[in-house]
Design a protein around this motif. Sequence first.
Motif, PDB file in Angstrom:
ATOM      1  N   SER A 387       0.786  -1.161  -0.009  1.00  0.00           N
ATOM      2  CA  SER A 387       0.372   0.192   0.116  1.00  0.00           C
ATOM      3  C   SER A 387       0.741   1.099  -0.476  1.00  0.00           C
ATOM      4  O   SER A 387       1.775   0.880   0.490  1.00  0.00           O
ATOM      5  CB  SER A 387      -0.725  -0.435   0.952  1.00  0.00           C
ATOM      6  N   ASN A 388       0.636   2.632  -0.267  1.00  0.00           N
ATOM      7  CA  ASN A 388       1.362   3.458  -0.187  1.00  0.00           C
ATOM      8  C   ASN A 388       1.509   4.197   1.371  1.00  0.00           C
ATOM      9  O   ASN A 388       2.838   5.182   1.496  1.00  0.00           O
ATOM     10  CB  ASN A 388       0.419   4.625  -0.767  1.00  0.00           C
ATOM     11  N   GLU A 389       1.250   3.932   1.878  1.00  0.00           N
ATOM     12  CA  GLU A 389       1.336   3.758   3.453  1.00  0.00           C
ATOM     13  C   GLU A 389       2.370   3.164   4.001  1.00  0.00           C
ATOM     14  O   GLU A 389       3.115   3.388   5.399  1.00  0.00           O
ATOM     15  CB  GLU A 389       0.347   3.354   4.539  1.00  0.00           C
ATOM     16  N   THR A 390       3.207   2.139   2.933  1.00  0.00           N
ATOM     17  CA  THR A 390       4.324   1.547   3.830  1.00  0.00           C
ATOM     18  C   THR A 390       5.892   2.014   2.412  1.00  0.00           C
ATOM     19  O   THR A 390       5.387   1.877   0.970  1.00  0.00           O
ATOM     20  CB  THR A 390       4.003   0.274   3.818  1.00  0.00           C
ATOM     21  N   ILE A 391       6.352   1.228   3.074  1.00  0.00           N
ATOM     22  CA  ILE A 391       8.045   1.303   2.164  1.00  0.00           C
ATOM     23  C   ILE A 391       8.472   0.112   2.242  1.00  0.00           C
ATOM     24  O   ILE A 391       8.830  -0.915   2.937  1.00  0.00           O
ATOM     25  CB  ILE A 391       8.596   1.942   3.105  1.00  0.00           C
ATOM     26  N   VAL A 392       8.820  -0.777   1.139  1.00  0.00           N
ATOM     27  CA  VAL A 392       9.357  -2.027   1.132  1.00  0.00           C
ATOM     28  C   VAL A 392      10.685  -2.184   0.366  1.00  0.00           C
ATOM     29  O   VAL A 392      11.198  -1.296   1.008  1.00  0.00           O
ATOM     30  CB  VAL A 392       8.870  -2.715  -0.379  1.00  0.00           C
TER      31      VAL A 392
END
Length: 591
Positions: A387-392
């Motif tokens: 999601s846009n709420e996380t950074i891989v």
Amino acid sequence: MGKLSMAASILCMALVAALATVTTISEAAVVEHTFYVHEMNVTHLCNTTKIYVVNGQFPGPTIDVTDGDTVVVHVINRLDYGLTLHWHGVRQIRSVWADGAGFVTECPIPPGGDHTYRFNVTGQVGTLWWHAHVTCLRATINGAFIVRPKNGRYPFPTPAKDVPIIIGEWWQLDLIELDRRMADGNFDDNPLSATINGKLGDLSNCSGIPEESFVLDVEPGKSYLLRVINTALFSEYYFKVAGHTFTVVGADGNYLTPYRTDMVVVAPGRGHRRAPGRRRAAGALPHGRARKPASGTRPPNSRSSCPAGWSGTRACDPTITASPYPSRSCPTSTTRCPSFYFHNNLTGLAHPDRHRVPMHVDERMFITLGLGSICRDGGTRCKRRRSNETIVVATMNNVSFHHPTTTSLLERYYDGTGKGVYTEDFPDHPPRPYNYTNRDYIPPGPLEEALEPTFKATKLRRFKYNTSVEIVFQSTALLQSDSNPMHLHGYDFFVLAQGIGNFDPKRDVKKFNYHNPQLRNTVQVPRTGWAAIRFVTDNPGMWYLHCHFEFHIVMGMATAFIVEDGPTPETSLPPPPPEYKRCSANGLMKP
């Protein structure tokens, strides 16, 4: 034109300064180079691109030494960015100060600054390489590092000629921007092409001018030693010559039991030596980035209908093709799993001084390699599943390595001021076991959601001197299904075994090769597979361990090993040499 003119003037200076100075001292020599690092505009694939190079060359200058020599490289940084240079595969015995791992052993050389690397090459023979070790600059700032035997003799027939074959990637995206994108969890960018010794081949015809191919002129009936190095940021490559076979004789600066094959697989960070016979041509194509196996897509291919020249009457045979991704099942088959089959069939050439596998183990580690995610707001509660709420991020045992940006770990360790910068609790095992190779953990999920939360931290692992260490690397399917070329600075290690699926200690330990395993500095851990290595901590210092896929390094698949001093001055880390420059407040070398 201004940059081109500046580059030309720098090149003129560099051509004089980069001439190796050789001074004979008791059979050893000092091999000295000056490297000017600068920007240069180059036109390929119908576009002019800014690249970063050494002495106007892509690839950069070859460093050619003999076992026992001292290497001195003066680096003058004319970029707007800091950088370090790493001498990939050089053992750096008690000379970790010259290893060149950015923010691990030193801070970057500042724009307009200079730095001198000085180190000995001892007890090594073969094909290594050097490259930038800060951001993605190593895509174009790299070159061969050749170490020749003292007596000039090889354990195979002397070749008519030896030739570095440097496989790389061509990017039109600025490499600094590429690094920024990967740090933000974006790993969907692709190179436009592959290169052989900086040449792209006849892929396009801009204004009637075709791309130049790399051509190697050879004579029928003679053998040639090809020193194949993969400098690519992302891809494992298949190296093949239509209608011909190779004899692989060495890798990572160590001899191998001669192995005949019609295809050589080279992962990023690895170098192979192969001695082909009779009429030879050379070409390379990307094996592909493993993180998109479900879709079956591949990065662009470098295809050249006649990638190298040879003498004789035979016509050019354009049968070089890209290999598809391996199937979900991966038996030891040349057709279904060529990369694993190739690596698993190599064995070391027994050497009385170096090929002694430690038969006892003092420390065991089981390290899982995968991806995870962190919340963009710094918290722990956010929507997962890309999601846009996380950074891989990339992880080892569910820890994503936080690289320092204002200091070097070695400097802090030596000064005894590491508190608050790093901890020494890198885990020996993942926090919880699961079916590591279950492909249902590859997105779109939903099984991976429960396993992907992780965190950023600078966690290291400390070992006493002369400790026998065994590591089993386990590639996982968590958010991806990558293979992983794992590189350890400062050491060669024995590759005891490799396998597909989850490592089973009751079953797989029986496969360990204690007689003639490969001695490597980089091991290719198969996608959804494992590799077991063993080594003895006999080189004190701070040593970087990381995956050699650049996006995995930037995203955190790394740690560092601290090796304590031994009982004598000869087994202890010496103080910093006069040329070593400490870190300044802004995270660059002090002037």
